[in-house]
Design a protein around this motif. Structure first.
Motif, PDB file in Angstrom:
ATOM      1  N   PRO A  36       3.885  11.448  33.214  1.00  0.00           N
ATOM      2  CA  PRO A  36       2.928  10.338  33.213  1.00  0.00           C
ATOM      3  C   PRO A  36       3.577   9.026  33.662  1.00  0.00           C
ATOM      4  N   LYS A  37       2.741   8.071  34.046  1.00  0.00           N
ATOM      5  CA  LYS A  37       3.201   6.713  34.348  1.00  0.00           C
ATOM      6  C   LYS A  37       3.194   5.850  33.091  1.00  0.00           C
ATOM      7  N   GLU A  38       2.404   6.277  32.106  1.00  0.00           N
ATOM      8  CA  GLU A  38       2.303   5.512  30.868  1.00  0.00           C
ATOM      9  C   GLU A  38       2.176   6.469  29.688  1.00  0.00           C
ATOM     10  N   VAL A  39       2.976   6.223  28.652  1.00  0.00           N
ATOM     11  CA  VAL A  39       2.873   6.968  27.405  1.00  0.00           C
ATOM     12  C   VAL A  39       2.366   6.011  26.336  1.00  0.00           C
ATOM     13  N   ILE A  40       1.311   6.407  25.652  1.00  0.00           N
ATOM     14  CA  ILE A  40       0.719   5.595  24.591  1.00  0.00           C
ATOM     15  C   ILE A  40       0.912   6.332  23.271  1.00  0.00           C
ATOM     16  N   PHE A  41       1.558   5.659  22.323  1.00  0.00           N
ATOM     17  CA  PHE A  41       1.730   6.208  20.986  1.00  0.00           C
ATOM     18  C   PHE A  41       0.616   5.651  20.109  1.00  0.00           C
ATOM     19  N   ASP A  42      -0.287   6.519  19.679  1.00  0.00           N
ATOM     20  CA  ASP A  42      -1.428   6.133  18.853  1.00  0.00           C
ATOM     21  C   ASP A  42      -1.056   6.291  17.377  1.00  0.00           C
ATOM     22  N   PHE A  43      -0.946   5.163  16.688  1.00  0.00           N
ATOM     23  CA  PHE A  43      -0.557   5.144  15.278  1.00  0.00           C
ATOM     24  C   PHE A  43      -1.746   5.074  14.332  1.00  0.00           C
ATOM     25  N   SER A  44      -2.942   5.306  14.823  1.00  0.00           N
ATOM     26  CA  SER A  44      -4.154   5.167  14.004  1.00  0.00           C
ATOM     27  C   SER A  44      -4.118   5.990  12.717  1.00  0.00           C
ATOM     28  N   ASN A  45      -3.468   7.145  12.734  1.00  0.00           N
ATOM     29  CA  ASN A  45      -3.449   8.026  11.565  1.00  0.00           C
ATOM     30  C   ASN A  45      -2.120   8.047  10.836  1.00  0.00           C
ATOM     31  N   VAL A  46      -1.238   7.098  11.142  1.00  0.00           N
ATOM     32  CA  VAL A  46       0.089   7.099  10.533  1.00  0.00           C
ATOM     33  C   VAL A  46       0.079   6.256   9.262  1.00  0.00           C
ATOM     34  N   SER A  47       0.551   6.859   8.171  1.00  0.00           N
ATOM     35  CA  SER A  47       0.607   6.153   6.892  1.00  0.00           C
ATOM     36  C   SER A  47       2.028   5.749   6.517  1.00  0.00           C
ATOM     37  N   PHE A  48       3.032   6.377   7.161  1.00  0.00           N
ATOM     38  CA  PHE A  48       4.419   6.095   6.819  1.00  0.00           C
ATOM     39  C   PHE A  48       5.303   6.370   8.030  1.00  0.00           C
ATOM     40  N   MET A  49       6.309   5.513   8.234  1.00  0.00           N
ATOM     41  CA  MET A  49       7.301   5.755   9.271  1.00  0.00           C
ATOM     42  C   MET A  49       8.621   5.154   8.824  1.00  0.00           C
ATOM     43  N   ASP A  50       9.704   5.916   9.014  1.00  0.00           N
ATOM     44  CA  ASP A  50      11.031   5.397   8.671  1.00  0.00           C
ATOM     45  C   ASP A  50      11.859   5.216   9.942  1.00  0.00           C
ATOM     46  N   GLU A  70       5.957   3.371  31.670  1.00  0.00           N
ATOM     47  CA  GLU A  70       5.814   2.385  30.601  1.00  0.00           C
ATOM     48  C   GLU A  70       5.474   3.089  29.297  1.00  0.00           C
ATOM     49  N   THR A  71       5.871   2.469  28.200  1.00  0.00           N
ATOM     50  CA  THR A  71       5.596   2.990  26.864  1.00  0.00           C
ATOM     51  C   THR A  71       4.839   1.928  26.079  1.00  0.00           C
ATOM     52  N   VAL A  72       3.761   2.338  25.420  1.00  0.00           N
ATOM     53  CA  VAL A  72       2.851   1.423  24.748  1.00  0.00           C
ATOM     54  C   VAL A  72       2.562   1.945  23.342  1.00  0.00           C
ATOM     55  N   VAL A  73       2.339   1.031  22.388  1.00  0.00           N
ATOM     56  CA  VAL A  73       1.908   1.426  21.045  1.00  0.00           C
ATOM     57  C   VAL A  73       0.478   0.950  20.818  1.00  0.00           C
ATOM     58  N   PHE A  74      -0.236   1.673  19.948  1.00  0.00           N
ATOM     59  CA  PHE A  74      -1.656   1.416  19.720  1.00  0.00           C
ATOM     60  C   PHE A  74      -2.031   1.809  18.302  1.00  0.00           C
ATOM     61  N   GLY A  75      -2.957   1.078  17.714  1.00  0.00           N
ATOM     62  CA  GLY A  75      -3.578   1.484  16.467  1.00  0.00           C
ATOM     63  C   GLY A  75      -2.737   1.316  15.214  1.00  0.00           C
ATOM     64  N   GLU A  76      -1.739   0.432  15.263  1.00  0.00           N
ATOM     65  CA  GLU A  76      -0.868   0.254  14.098  1.00  0.00           C
ATOM     66  C   GLU A  76      -1.590  -0.489  12.988  1.00  0.00           C
ATOM     67  N   ASP A  77      -1.456   0.001  11.756  1.00  0.00           N
ATOM     68  CA  ASP A  77      -1.982  -0.760  10.622  1.00  0.00           C
ATOM     69  C   ASP A  77      -0.934  -1.820  10.255  1.00  0.00           C
ATOM     70  N   PRO A  78      -1.243  -2.743   9.349  1.00  0.00           N
ATOM     71  CA  PRO A  78      -0.292  -3.828   9.041  1.00  0.00           C
ATOM     72  C   PRO A  78       1.086  -3.358   8.585  1.00  0.00           C
ATOM     73  N   ARG A  79       1.166  -2.266   7.836  1.00  0.00           N
ATOM     74  CA  ARG A  79       2.480  -1.767   7.390  1.00  0.00           C
ATOM     75  C   ARG A  79       3.314  -1.273   8.560  1.00  0.00           C
ATOM     76  N   ILE A  80       2.701  -0.492   9.437  1.00  0.00           N
ATOM     77  CA  ILE A  80       3.415   0.043  10.597  1.00  0.00           C
ATOM     78  C   ILE A  80       3.751  -1.098  11.557  1.00  0.00           C
ATOM     79  N   ARG A  81       2.841  -2.030  11.728  1.00  0.00           N
ATOM     80  CA  ARG A  81       3.091  -3.189  12.599  1.00  0.00           C
ATOM     81  C   ARG A  81       4.321  -3.962  12.113  1.00  0.00           C
ATOM     82  N   ARG A  82       4.447  -4.115  10.813  1.00  0.00           N
ATOM     83  CA  ARG A  82       5.602  -4.836  10.242  1.00  0.00           C
ATOM     84  C   ARG A  82       6.907  -4.093  10.543  1.00  0.00           C
ATOM     85  N   ILE A  83       6.900  -2.782  10.387  1.00  0.00           N
ATOM     86  CA  ILE A  83       8.088  -1.970  10.684  1.00  0.00           C
ATOM     87  C   ILE A  83       8.458  -2.099  12.160  1.00  0.00           C
TER      88      ILE A  83
END
Length: 96
Positions: A36-50, A70-83
């Motif tokens: 792909p030319k772009e990879v999007i990581f969808d964090f909409s369903n992520v509750s925890f990440m270390d 290019e690599t892109v992030v999407f759908g982060e909740d406030p906890r994941i966004r902070r990490i």
């Protein structure tokens, strides 16, 4: 899933040292398969990440950069966004 040179990874609920090996293997296989030319990581369903999750993102970022993509992030909740913010991910990946 794949869409017009975009590859979207719907991330799991928990991204930790136990789950990250399977996640990385799946991502690498899909990137190799679709180139792909772009990879999007969808964090909409992520509750925890270390830190293992951060490491997986960084290594996929380097892989995509080497491929001219290019690599892109999407759908982060406030906890994941902070990490992601504390780790410096937003300095190298954009959030949509």
């Amino acid at each position: 899933y794949k869409q017009d040179k975009q590859l979207v990874f719907e991330m799991e609920e928990e991204i930790d040292e136990y789950s990250v090996q399977n996640i990385k293997r799946r991502m690498d296989n899909e990137i190799q398969r679709y180139m792909p030319k772009e990879v999007i990581f969808d964090f909409s369903n992520v509750s925890f990440m270390d830190s293992a999750g951060i490491g997986a993102l960084l290594s996929r970022y380097r892989k995509m950069k080497a491929l001219g993509g290019e690599t892109v992030v999407f759908g982060e909740d406030p906890r994941i966004r902070r990490i992601l913010k504390l780790s410096g991910i937003y300095q190298i990946m954009r959030s949509i």
